[in-house]
Write a protein that holds these residues in place. Structure first.
Motif, PDB file in Angstrom:
ATOM      1  N   SER A  60       1.008  -7.825  -2.101  1.00 35.60           N
ATOM      2  CA  SER A  60       0.203  -8.211  -1.466  1.00 35.60           C
ATOM      3  C   SER A  60      -0.480  -8.910  -2.646  1.00 35.60           C
ATOM      4  N   THR A  61      -1.421 -10.279  -2.469  1.00 34.39           N
ATOM      5  CA  THR A  61      -1.246 -11.183  -3.273  1.00 34.39           C
ATOM      6  C   THR A  61      -1.998 -11.439  -4.479  1.00 34.39           C
ATOM      7  N   SER A  62      -2.649  -9.737  -4.500  1.00 32.46           N
ATOM      8  CA  SER A  62      -2.703  -8.340  -6.264  1.00 32.46           C
ATOM      9  C   SER A  62      -1.247  -7.695  -6.588  1.00 32.46           C
ATOM     10  N   GLY A  63       0.171  -8.549  -5.710  1.00 34.65           N
ATOM     11  CA  GLY A  63       0.853  -7.589  -5.483  1.00 34.65           C
ATOM     12  C   GLY A  63       1.437  -6.271  -5.802  1.00 34.65           C
ATOM     13  N   TYR A  64       0.424  -5.868  -4.788  1.00 42.39           N
ATOM     14  CA  TYR A  64       0.908  -4.243  -4.619  1.00 42.39           C
ATOM     15  C   TYR A  64       1.679  -4.298  -3.186  1.00 42.39           C
ATOM     16  N   ARG A  65       1.847  -2.649  -3.217  1.00 44.10           N
ATOM     17  CA  ARG A  65       3.299  -2.876  -2.227  1.00 44.10           C
ATOM     18  C   ARG A  65       2.174  -2.966  -0.994  1.00 44.10           C
ATOM     19  N   LEU A  66       2.827  -3.488   0.217  1.00 41.48           N
ATOM     20  CA  LEU A  66       2.333  -3.397   1.656  1.00 41.48           C
ATOM     21  C   LEU A  66       3.480  -2.207   2.157  1.00 41.48           C
ATOM     22  N   TYR A  67       3.508  -1.271   3.637  1.00 41.92           N
ATOM     23  CA  TYR A  67       4.227  -1.285   3.870  1.00 41.92           C
ATOM     24  C   TYR A  67       4.642  -1.661   5.604  1.00 41.92           C
ATOM     25  N   SER A  68       5.498  -2.105   6.193  1.00 45.35           N
ATOM     26  CA  SER A  68       4.796  -2.362   7.985  1.00 45.35           C
ATOM     27  C   SER A  68       5.346  -1.077   8.286  1.00 45.35           C
TER      28      SER A  68
END
Length: 286
Positions: A60-68
């Motif tokens: 994310s823009t905040s650096g959090y992990r995002l799972y596709s």
């Protein structure tokens, strides 16, 4: 003919499609949402990320992990392979292989499962034998008992022994040992008892005195014969000697071998115990 598809193949396709449907748009799902969706902990996902097993595709823009959606599909495959018993290292190698032949790990796992089933069945059989031995006193048939122990043996004696001692630790120990005994094992025990009884009778007739070296050796042989069934202490052996002398059935058995053998056997047991520091007058079943 269309090739048969295993349940695992169908499940893989199903969870993959569900993952694609559940993905939250192009941005993907946060680690918390992903953990909730696939029913694992956030800590588990962090660990899988650290070892390279399942790395989130985006941030994310905040650096959090995002799972596709593809990440979720990979997670579901990991969960399926874990359910099959594969290690995380093996799962990673399988998922990252250039060409994936799913039958290889599945066949390996099937072989391991069959081996485990075989070992568990052997354990069940052993427990069944222990239950039977604990209830019946022996796994030998009535005919086998008479053939091994002789015509004087009465199969009902085993039932009587269970009624008398079935709730004791010694009976439990006996049942465990009896469950693993073959007819040949029982024959060896019976032969040893016959030899011992012959030697006891011969010593009694020869006037061997209780407390003598020869008498003490015979008393120890008698205790060793009891050890075939359960661990018999000197104190327990003294209690058995008293039982022989007080019980008409035991008395008739030993005196039929040699008149007066019952009391003489009790006396050599007492004398041997006394020489070894056990007072026969205060001996208990310990």
């Amino acid at each position: 003919m269309k090739p048969h598809r295993s349940d695992t193949h169908v499940r893989l396709d199903s969870v993959t499609n569900n993952a694609l449907d559940d993905a939250a748009g192009p941005g993907g799902l946060t680690v918390g949402a992903t953990a909730s969706r696939v029913e694992v902990t956030v800590r588990t996902l962090h660990h899988w990320d650290a070892i390279g097993l399942v790395r989130p595709s985006g941030r994310s823009t905040s650096g959090y992990r995002l799972y596709s959606a593809a990440d979720l599909a990979r997670i579901h495959r990991v969960l399926i392979y874990r359910e099959l018993g594969l290690s995380l290292d093996d799962i990673g190698a399988l998922l990252d292989a250039p060409t994936v032949d799913m039958t290889v790990p599945l066949r390996l796992q099937r072989a391991q499962l069959l081996d485990r089933i075989s070992r568990l069945q052997a354990m069940v059989d052993a427990v069944d034998r222990m239950i039977e031995a604990a209830s019946a006193g022996t796994l030998l048939s009535a005919e086998e008992q008479v053939a091994i122990f002789g015509q004087r043996w009465k199969p009902s004696l085993a039932e009587g022994a269970h009624d008398r001692w079935g709730d004791t630790p010694q009976w439990a120990q006996y049942a465990e040992r009896a469950a693993g005994m073959t007819p040949d094992d029982w024959q060896q025990i019976a032969d040893n008892v016959v030899t011992l009884e012959h030697d006891l009778a011969a010593a009694k007739r020869a006037g061997v005195r209780p407390g003598s070296t020869e008498a003490n050796a015979l008393a120890e042989r008698h205790r060793t014969s009891i050890d075939a069934y359960f661990d018999c202490t000197l104190s327990m052996q003294v209690c058995l000697g008293k039982k022989y002398a007080a019980d008409p059935g035991f008395t008739a058995y030993y005196d039929a071998i040699e008149p007066g053998l019952t009391l003489w056997l009790r006396d050599i047991i007492d004398a041997n115990a006394r020489d070894r520091g056990v007072d026969p007058d205060s001996a208990t079943w310990t």
